[in-house]
Enzyme design. Sequence first.
Site, PDB file in Angstrom:
ATOM      1  N   ARG A 121       0.842  -1.219   0.000  1.00 47.12           N
ATOM      2  CA  ARG A 121       0.000   0.000   0.000  1.00 47.12           C
ATOM      3  C   ARG A 121       0.870   1.259   0.000  1.00 47.12           C
ATOM      4  O   ARG A 121       0.577   2.230   0.709  1.00 47.12           O
ATOM      5  CB  ARG A 121      -0.932   0.034   1.211  1.00 47.12           C
ATOM      6  CG  ARG A 121      -1.969  -1.031   1.225  1.00 47.12           C
ATOM      7  CD  ARG A 121      -2.911  -0.931   0.023  1.00 47.12           C
ATOM      8  NE  ARG A 121      -4.053  -1.790   0.230  1.00 47.12           N
ATOM      9  CZ  ARG A 121      -4.054  -3.097  -0.044  1.00 47.12           C
ATOM     10  NH1 ARG A 121      -2.994  -3.663  -0.561  1.00 47.12           N
ATOM     11  NH2 ARG A 121      -5.137  -3.811   0.178  1.00 47.12           N
TER      12      ARG A 121
ATOM     13  N   SER B 241     -10.083  -0.013   3.699  1.00 42.50           N
ATOM     14  CA  SER B 241      -9.275  -0.245   4.905  1.00 42.50           C
ATOM     15  C   SER B 241      -8.737   1.088   5.423  1.00 42.50           C
ATOM     16  O   SER B 241      -8.110   1.825   4.672  1.00 42.50           O
ATOM     17  CB  SER B 241      -8.085  -1.138   4.588  1.00 42.50           C
ATOM     18  OG  SER B 241      -8.510  -2.382   4.128  1.00 42.50           O
TER      19      SER B 241
ATOM     20  N   GLU C 197      -4.073   4.299   6.588  1.00 45.26           N
ATOM     21  CA  GLU C 197      -3.761   3.945   5.196  1.00 45.26           C
ATOM     22  C   GLU C 197      -4.166   5.022   4.187  1.00 45.26           C
ATOM     23  O   GLU C 197      -3.361   5.360   3.311  1.00 45.26           O
ATOM     24  CB  GLU C 197      -4.402   2.588   4.888  1.00 45.26           C
ATOM     25  CG  GLU C 197      -3.803   1.878   3.697  1.00 45.26           C
ATOM     26  CD  GLU C 197      -4.533   2.256   2.434  1.00 45.26           C
ATOM     27  OE1 GLU C 197      -3.883   2.760   1.515  1.00 45.26           O
ATOM     28  OE2 GLU C 197      -5.762   2.069   2.368  1.00 45.26           O
TER      29      GLU C 197
END
Length: 348
Positions: A170, A245, A340
Amino acid sequence: MTAPPSIEIVSQASLKGFNSLSLPSSAEFFCSVTDEHQIQQALDYARDNDLTVTPLGGGSNLVLAGDIAGLVIYLDLKGISCHEFDSDVVHISLAAGENWHKAVEYCLEQGWYGLENLSLIPGNIGAAPIQNIGAYGVELRDYFISLKAIDISTGEVVVMDKQACEFGYRDSIFKQALNNRFLITEVTLALSTRANINIGYPALAEALGVGLGQDASTPKMVSAAVCAIRRAKLPDPEVIPNAGSFFKNPVVGSDALNELLKANKTMPHYPQDQGGAKIPAAWLIDQCEFKGLRSGNVGVHEHQALVLVNFGGTGTELLAFAGSIQDAVQERFSIALEIEPRIYGLNE
Ligand code: EPU
């Protein structure tokens, strides 16, 4: 020859409809661009008026913590083109403003395979490399060739290959050294004309009713199974605003892992090549009893503890709530959870 259309700059534009968390925020100045020429116009305007530039794509991995000073540029570039490479591989160039999932479906229809595990990820093409989107055992970098981007400060057009993008979990150079330095306009991927099934992810194999790693399925079946899992677990942002997320899955070293497993025998963990293991943040949050919890106008989704949802709150409220989750996980497991999505508009 007709002159290309000029961009329209709007002041004090609401960004509520441009972020999947549906957070209230306004851009000091806003414009939408559909081609490279319009991007150059927008960048000239920002330079002439000494405005900071904030690029905006599908807005599905974004927390708008407040209003955004300067010029917000909404990247609405469209187009998908195919360059034949050899009989097994095609190179596809996709414009930044194409919707990710629609592009996955289009590729599947054409018989260009590889992206099926990444079905139904929200957002647009241009944002995909920034966080190296991933799901069910596949990441963008597995199929990535290069991208085209424009330097915000100079207007220079550059092409960057996979190595230059420094992809990680990510993560990419666009979240690190080149944070907010470039506008991504096009992404080129190498897809396969032969089915290239990847069902090494337990939940996916289970949904397809096959053994782990077996491939008695077609890419379309894999895509349908991924969509079904995502629809069952993840809230549709059109119905319940969210940004997927909210935290990264943390990686802990082997000593910390052993300590954690002593106290939590059933803790799920995925060993890493470099030692230690990745722990599902969802499990940590779930253990701290946040799953399904609502706090004021924000909360944690009832079916996936890693997804924060917005019931009409602000970015400040959401980040304060995220902070309380981070504190609880830190207190109980001594693990620091990292947010994130990208955060824009902090302290402005
Ligand atoms: N779990 C819980 N409680 C929950 C949910 C999950 O304890 O409420 C535990 C379970 O043990 C489960 C494990 O967490 O086995 C992992 O859950 P899941 O397979 O749903 O995946 P995840 O680690 O929570 C990651 C990605 C998702 C991606 C899925 C599938 C990150 C930060 N998230 O989630 O990506 O779709 O795997 O590959 O890596 C996103 O980035 O926005 C995103 C949705």
